[in-house]
Design a protein around this motif. Sequence first.
Motif, PDB file in Angstrom:
ATOM      1  N   ALA A 130      51.999 -70.664   9.706  1.00  0.00           N
ATOM      2  CA  ALA A 130      52.891 -70.620   8.550  1.00  0.00           C
ATOM      3  C   ALA A 130      54.025 -71.622   8.696  1.00  0.00           C
ATOM      4  N   ALA A 131      54.554 -71.760   9.910  1.00  0.00           N
ATOM      5  CA  ALA A 131      55.643 -72.711  10.140  1.00  0.00           C
ATOM      6  C   ALA A 131      55.207 -74.144   9.856  1.00  0.00           C
ATOM      7  N   HIS A 132      54.055 -74.522  10.370  1.00  0.00           N
ATOM      8  CA  HIS A 132      53.578 -75.890  10.154  1.00  0.00           C
ATOM      9  C   HIS A 132      53.235 -76.143   8.688  1.00  0.00           C
ATOM     10  N   LEU A 133      52.636 -75.139   8.019  1.00  0.00           N
ATOM     11  CA  LEU A 133      52.316 -75.306   6.607  1.00  0.00           C
ATOM     12  C   LEU A 133      53.594 -75.365   5.777  1.00  0.00           C
ATOM     13  N   ALA A 134      54.622 -74.594   6.164  1.00  0.00           N
ATOM     14  CA  ALA A 134      55.898 -74.627   5.445  1.00  0.00           C
ATOM     15  C   ALA A 134      56.530 -76.010   5.511  1.00  0.00           C
ATOM     16  N   VAL A 135      56.487 -76.628   6.686  1.00  0.00           N
ATOM     17  CA  VAL A 135      57.050 -77.977   6.836  1.00  0.00           C
ATOM     18  C   VAL A 135      56.265 -78.971   5.989  1.00  0.00           C
ATOM     19  N   ARG A 136      54.946 -78.860   5.983  1.00  0.00           N
ATOM     20  CA  ARG A 136      54.121 -79.758   5.152  1.00  0.00           C
ATOM     21  C   ARG A 136      54.450 -79.579   3.675  1.00  0.00           C
ATOM     22  N   LEU A 137      54.653 -78.328   3.263  1.00  0.00           N
ATOM     23  CA  LEU A 137      54.963 -78.058   1.865  1.00  0.00           C
ATOM     24  C   LEU A 137      56.307 -78.672   1.469  1.00  0.00           C
ATOM     25  N   VAL A 138      57.317 -78.492   2.299  1.00  0.00           N
ATOM     26  CA  VAL A 138      58.638 -79.047   1.988  1.00  0.00           C
ATOM     27  C   VAL A 138      58.559 -80.563   1.873  1.00  0.00           C
ATOM     28  N   ASN A 139      57.903 -81.210   2.826  1.00  0.00           N
ATOM     29  CA  ASN A 139      57.757 -82.663   2.757  1.00  0.00           C
ATOM     30  C   ASN A 139      56.968 -83.090   1.517  1.00  0.00           C
ATOM     31  N   HIS A 140      55.957 -82.315   1.158  1.00  0.00           N
ATOM     32  CA  HIS A 140      55.141 -82.627  -0.025  1.00  0.00           C
ATOM     33  C   HIS A 140      55.980 -82.554  -1.298  1.00  0.00           C
ATOM     34  N   LEU A 141      56.910 -81.601  -1.349  1.00  0.00           N
ATOM     35  CA  LEU A 141      57.759 -81.466  -2.531  1.00  0.00           C
ATOM     36  C   LEU A 141      58.825 -82.548  -2.591  1.00  0.00           C
ATOM     37  N   VAL A 142      59.161 -83.102  -1.445  1.00  0.00           N
ATOM     38  CA  VAL A 142      60.089 -84.242  -1.426  1.00  0.00           C
ATOM     39  C   VAL A 142      59.382 -85.499  -1.898  1.00  0.00           C
ATOM     40  N   GLN A 143      58.189 -85.702  -1.367  1.00  0.00           N
ATOM     41  CA  GLN A 143      57.374 -86.855  -1.770  1.00  0.00           C
ATOM     42  C   GLN A 143      55.913 -86.430  -1.690  1.00  0.00           C
ATOM     43  N   ALA A 144      55.227 -86.463  -2.829  1.00  0.00           N
ATOM     44  CA  ALA A 144      53.870 -85.932  -2.914  1.00  0.00           C
ATOM     45  C   ALA A 144      52.947 -86.541  -1.877  1.00  0.00           C
ATOM     46  N   ASP A 145      52.220 -85.669  -1.159  1.00  0.00           N
ATOM     47  CA  ASP A 145      51.246 -86.099  -0.164  1.00  0.00           C
ATOM     48  C   ASP A 145      49.850 -85.978  -0.777  1.00  0.00           C
ATOM     49  N   PRO A 146      49.167 -87.094  -1.033  1.00  0.00           N
ATOM     50  CA  PRO A 146      47.841 -87.034  -1.663  1.00  0.00           C
ATOM     51  C   PRO A 146      46.831 -86.230  -0.855  1.00  0.00           C
ATOM     52  N   ALA A 147      47.047 -86.120   0.453  1.00  0.00           N
ATOM     53  CA  ALA A 147      46.091 -85.416   1.308  1.00  0.00           C
ATOM     54  C   ALA A 147      46.279 -83.911   1.274  1.00  0.00           C
ATOM     55  N   LEU A 148      47.354 -83.427   0.609  1.00  0.00           N
ATOM     56  CA  LEU A 148      47.626 -81.996   0.614  1.00  0.00           C
ATOM     57  C   LEU A 148      47.209 -81.379  -0.714  1.00  0.00           C
ATOM     58  N   ASP A 149      46.149 -80.597  -0.671  1.00  0.00           N
ATOM     59  CA  ASP A 149      45.717 -79.785  -1.801  1.00  0.00           C
ATOM     60  C   ASP A 149      46.243 -78.373  -1.554  1.00  0.00           C
ATOM     61  N   TRP A 150      47.311 -77.987  -2.276  1.00  0.00           N
ATOM     62  CA  TRP A 150      48.006 -76.753  -1.948  1.00  0.00           C
ATOM     63  C   TRP A 150      47.096 -75.533  -2.040  1.00  0.00           C
ATOM     64  N   ASP A 151      46.325 -75.428  -3.094  1.00  0.00           N
ATOM     65  CA  ASP A 151      45.454 -74.262  -3.257  1.00  0.00           C
ATOM     66  C   ASP A 151      44.463 -74.163  -2.099  1.00  0.00           C
ATOM     67  N   GLU A 152      43.928 -75.307  -1.700  1.00  0.00           N
ATOM     68  CA  GLU A 152      42.971 -75.304  -0.590  1.00  0.00           C
ATOM     69  C   GLU A 152      43.653 -74.952   0.720  1.00  0.00           C
ATOM     70  N   GLU A 153      44.852 -75.518   0.937  1.00  0.00           N
ATOM     71  CA  GLU A 153      45.583 -75.231   2.172  1.00  0.00           C
ATOM     72  C   GLU A 153      45.981 -73.759   2.235  1.00  0.00           C
ATOM     73  N   LEU A 154      46.412 -73.211   1.111  1.00  0.00           N
ATOM     74  CA  LEU A 154      46.816 -71.805   1.099  1.00  0.00           C
ATOM     75  C   LEU A 154      45.627 -70.892   1.369  1.00  0.00           C
ATOM     76  N   GLU A 155      44.486 -71.202   0.775  1.00  0.00           N
ATOM     77  CA  GLU A 155      43.283 -70.399   1.011  1.00  0.00           C
ATOM     78  C   GLU A 155      42.852 -70.486   2.472  1.00  0.00           C
ATOM     79  N   SER A 156      42.937 -71.685   3.046  1.00  0.00           N
ATOM     80  CA  SER A 156      42.583 -71.859   4.454  1.00  0.00           C
ATOM     81  C   SER A 156      43.521 -71.048   5.346  1.00  0.00           C
ATOM     82  N   PHE A 157      44.812 -71.050   4.995  1.00  0.00           N
ATOM     83  CA  PHE A 157      45.791 -70.272   5.764  1.00  0.00           C
ATOM     84  C   PHE A 157      45.482 -68.777   5.673  1.00  0.00           C
ATOM     85  N   ILE A 158      45.148 -68.301   4.487  1.00  0.00           N
ATOM     86  CA  ILE A 158      44.839 -66.885   4.297  1.00  0.00           C
ATOM     87  C   ILE A 158      43.606 -66.490   5.105  1.00  0.00           C
TER      88      ILE A 158
END
Length: 923
Positions: A130-158
């Motif tokens: 959760a910590a690592h995904l949270a950091v990726r999410l914050v950075n993604h919201l600052v500047q969009a990361d094309p490699a981050l598919d949020w729905d896919e990442e969230l499902e993988s985390f779950i």
Amino acid sequence: MTPSPDLKIVETRVYRGANIWSYEKAIHLVVDLGSLEEHPTDKLPGFTDNLLQMLPGLREHSCSRGRRGGFVERLNEGTWLGHVAEHCALALQQVVGHDIRRGKTRQVKGEKGRYNVVFGYVDENVALAAAHLAVRLVNHLVQADPALDWDEELESFIKRAERTAFGPSTQAIVDEAVSRDIPWIRLNQHSLVQLGQGVHAKRIRATMTSATSAIAVDVASDKDLTTRLLGAAGLPVPKQESVRTVDQAVSAAKRIGFPVVVKPLDGNHGRGVCLDLRDEEDVREAFPIAEDQSRRGTVIVESFVTGKDYRCLIIDGRLAAVAERVPAHVVGDGTSTVQQLVDLTNADPRRGVGHEKVLTRIKVDKAAIELLESQGHTLDSVPAAGEMVKLTLTGNMSTGGISIDRTFEAHPENVEIAEEAARMVGLDIAGIDFICPDITEPVRETGGAICEVNAAPGFRMHTHPTIGDPQFIAKPVVDMLFPPGATSRIPIVAVTGTNGKTTTSRMISHIFKGLGRKVGMTSTDGVVIDERLLIRADASGPRSARMVLQNPRVDFAVFEVARGGILREGLGYERNDVAVVLNVQPDHLGLRGIDTIEQLADVKAVVVEAVPRDGHAVLNADDPLVREMRRKCSGQVVWFSMAEPGSEVRDMIDGHCRRGGKALVLNASDRGEMIVVKHGPREMQLAWTHLLPATFGGRARMNVQNTLAAAAAAFAAGAPLHDIRQGLRTFSTNYYLSPGRLNEVEVNGIHVIVDYCHNAPGMRALGDFVDRVGETLTSVHELGKAQRIGVIATAGDRRDEDMRELGEVAAEHFDVVVVREDANLRRRAAGETAGLVADGVRAAMARGARCRQVEIILDEIDAVRHAMARANPGDLVVLCVDTHPAVMTELESWSSWAQAGAGASDDAPAADPDYTPAAADGS
């Protein structure tokens, strides 16, 4: 400046117990914001809205405002992104059902842009993800990361969280244990859990307990044997035969009479069970299905009993719950196809894969399609409104079935039959499966029967019924393991401080060993269980503490708690009944962010904060920093002090005792010093200090202090005074009771002291002892003057000024100082540490210190040999050692040479740089 996605984690720690940030286990991240330090959330357009869209659960966070929506207010006002990462990590854990709300973010002192982010957790692997995904999410919201598919990442985390989560049965038992303040430890990554500590520990694996009979499990797994046992007891069971071939199955079915059931002998979860087989062809088709699920290749053919499927849960011989199990099915609406109805049913958020949720998704397989055909349907059929279409024949939850609670409807006779069945098989927790028309009517009258007895029955059909009230069935399980009034914890005494921890821990252990307790002790020398050294290593950290708490022999624990372990992982346990703080001295400063002695005191105070309301903190009243720790104690404070009557400290202690408090002090008289126990207005004499072997006639003042602390801890832990007195009288610093701590031996007329002293405060205490002992020595050498030789060293991770100070203090007490180094240089170059210590000695010599010569011999054994070769009979040699077994082996060799008639100075073993003692396995 345009913001860049610079947020990164630079350090990660997992605290598995009380720590400097929290009373409970926590994740600690040090994050660096980089350029984002200049961009709080109010300066990032759209950040807050996008964040709340991705993690809507953040709207519920109160943050420091103490009300719902407080964190959203902080986002709109502007908060730093380290704080945002903390809340995102908490929200992600909440997504997977971990109800964690504890967290804090604080700036790293003196480092702009760096923050300490601390938050609680249930499963450390999930929390770190959760910590690592949270950091990726914050950075993604600052500047969009094309490699981050949020729905896919969230499902993988779950999915990752679900892989490591407890099943519903285990979780129910653990939750019940926590509600009763029963400690628990997860022993593997699956469902093996220890409840309780030490001698009181019990284990569970899903719904099997440490009291579950292995024979009973084997019996329940053999359905043929189970049926015969139940039948012999007069319980209603179907006719049954065991077969191994198709032809045998057909023959058995004919003898029993159609319709029949074919199922594996030792299957589970309803796999391979084929019901309502009405002719020979059905049996031949069903046999390979059942055989495939049978571990032994044996298949059961039994009469088909018609009726509803009921599961009776028996715990400790009594009925705990009854559930009616309805096979996986859909109900037609007149417009949707079977496939559409299945998809709609599986969309229920309560359904998941396997046992991950309270219901299991319906799986449409070959067997389901065949069952549909037997009902005149296909997946594309549109059932009539209200028509029930079955997709499985068995009512198991694992195949998509649902449950209806019938606990208070079962007929008393049926309850008695179920309880008797569990007793016949011998299971403490059993699932008794009935097939009968109605559980409210006696099965003997309605033609029902027991079709199966299950070991390790699942709880979720009872704890989360689809229809009806949930049953709190974890309660009788925990009642069985820990009957009301039973103890689940063992007493824990934690000892910390800069110097004296090991000796004090050993004293406390010795006292309680005399009381007949099986003591588990951790120290810098290793893990000791009931006087047996199990592991030789620096075991003053949290992992060693957990090792003791898992040992089934231990009924009393004494933990030496070091600064490093607290900073690295926390305490490793929830709380200690008695916390002992000996002193706080400037040692280990400059490591892990601890730069001042006040910060070091805060670290040591963690053990005091872990004292419960009914516990005690044993504090050194002579140390101002330790005195302040009384404010952090939830329990009672027990003072110990060497201060004289009439002093400010003694006045404070007297006032404490007038209010009903406890303390141990020294009272001087013409006959010597008496240790006195004060409790309220009472004063009780305990022992003369000069009669206690560990104090060397009262000359070892540090051990007088350690004795006060040990006696105070034992008194706080409930030991009778006469047992404390006996323990102190029989504890000495010989090598067998206290290896490497002020051991006194005589080698060829030379007085040798072996100790562990590694820092300046410890050297002051040791130097005071050397001065007192030195006054009593008389040299038999022709020069007529006894000399004092000290072999000293310190760890390479101390500050340069601390190393020099050690040398300066040693120079005040020894005539000759030999400086060596530890085998572990701790990132220092060879000779660097010794050089700094020697510089301190020379500086003191220049100021007129006692020392007249300093030498550097890096190898420990070589240094010992050199010191012994320089000494004459009557001299005092003090060896500050690292590997005491090797040093004691070396001293024994000198004694052996003397006994053989060899002269110590001529024929004693020479310093050999390649010499490796046989016992040098370290600590």
